[in-house]
Write an enzyme that holds these catalytic residues in place. Sequence first.
Site, short mmCIF file in Angstrom:
data_model
loop_
_atom_site.label_atom_id
_atom_site.label_comp_id
_atom_site.label_asym_id
_atom_site.label_seq_id
_atom_site.Cartn_x
_atom_site.Cartn_y
_atom_site.Cartn_z
N LYS A 122 34.90 22.69 -18.78
CA LYS A 122 35.43 21.33 -18.97
C LYS A 122 36.18 21.19 -20.29
O LYS A 122 36.29 20.10 -20.84
CB LYS A 122 34.30 20.32 -18.87
CG LYS A 122 33.64 20.31 -17.49
CD LYS A 122 32.62 19.20 -17.33
CE LYS A 122 32.02 19.23 -15.92
NZ LYS A 122 31.02 18.15 -15.73
N GLU A 128 -1.11 26.54 -34.86
CA GLU A 128 -1.92 26.79 -33.67
C GLU A 128 -2.29 28.26 -33.62
O GLU A 128 -1.82 29.06 -34.43
CB GLU A 128 -1.17 26.38 -32.40
CG GLU A 128 0.12 27.10 -32.16
CD GLU A 128 0.88 26.57 -30.95
OE1 GLU A 128 1.67 27.35 -30.37
OE2 GLU A 128 0.74 25.38 -30.61
N GLU A 165 12.99 26.45 -23.33
CA GLU A 165 11.73 27.16 -23.14
C GLU A 165 11.93 28.23 -22.08
O GLU A 165 12.68 28.03 -21.12
CB GLU A 165 10.64 26.18 -22.69
CG GLU A 165 9.29 26.82 -22.45
CD GLU A 165 8.23 25.81 -22.04
OE1 GLU A 165 7.07 26.22 -21.87
OE2 GLU A 165 8.57 24.62 -21.89
N HIS A 219 1.83 27.38 -25.45
CA HIS A 219 2.99 28.14 -25.92
C HIS A 219 2.83 29.63 -25.68
O HIS A 219 1.72 30.16 -25.69
CB HIS A 219 3.21 27.90 -27.41
CG HIS A 219 3.67 26.51 -27.72
ND1 HIS A 219 3.41 25.92 -28.94
CD2 HIS A 219 4.36 25.60 -27.00
CE1 HIS A 219 3.94 24.71 -28.94
NE2 HIS A 219 4.51 24.50 -27.78
#
Length: 337
Positions: free
Chosen positions: A74, A244, A129, A287
């Site tokens: 585009k 984490e 992801e 994750h």
Amino acid sequence: MIPICSRATISSGVIRKFSQSASRKGYEATIQNLLINRETKVICQGLTGKAGTFHAQEALDYGTKMVGGVSPKKAGQIHLGLPVFGSVKEAVRETKPDASVIYVPPAIAADAILEAIENEVGLIVCVAEGIPEADQIKIVHALKSQSRSRFLGPNCPGIINPLGCKIGIQPGHIHTPGSIGIVSRSGTLSYESAGQITGVGLGQSICIGIGGDPFPGTQHIDAIKVFSMILILKVGTRIVFIGEIGGSMEEEAAEYISEYNMRHNNPKPIVGFIAGVTAPSGRRMGHAGALISGGKGTASEKIKALSRAGVLMVDSPSKIGSEMLRASGMVPNSSHS
């Protein structure tokens, strides 16, 4: 003229060359590119897609200085009032952006990231992801071979300065300008932290979501260094640190924090939380990088390392706001529960 040397990486059979200025010291020198502000000029790779359209409009509404987009099919059109280019090279030449945010499918995200690196975009943010680990490794090698581009992601919410620059998918309404920096592997917990900080009457300087994949372009220690740069400019800067299970990023950051605090009489307060205390070994939790392997990367190890470094650890994300108030001297220590 500064002499330029080039190094190369290979993607999809194509040799890509990345420049490295002799006056800089490699990828480490790009940390400063995370210091975004309301004047930061941003392009969007994948602008005309569904995700790109939605989040670019959100960024524009937030006050972000979006200057163009990239969508090969585009090129030449106007979308959301922004010019659409056929390549990052064209977008860089015409708009001279400081940053790029990428909204393309995981399968082609690596090529989009490498194209941005090749064209020396200062800050590259990718929220995708599911990027294959082999592709992530290629990206890391490309990043380490140059000294112009800083990468944030993948699988991250992005970065936001509440004064008017949102590069990613964060809900802007929960943020308010202030002096507290937030760094988090978890997007959800970064939102929770920002909401709590705002809720107790404080505000944020820059919030950085580094993502939870195994090979992030930016780690906790990088964010801490950025907040240290802000501290030079703003007395009283404080930090929320969200980690984490899996990997050793938190421990490495703890070592840096400890060394930093030893060099300063009044170290900045840091409130921390580690997610995954009850996670079993060998099982990924959420994750892709949240994996305890061989007894390493446990929540308890990270909590101990950060506590030894002087970080004020909480056992629940619901306590981040109240603990930051105490760290800021706004609540008597005697009221600690």
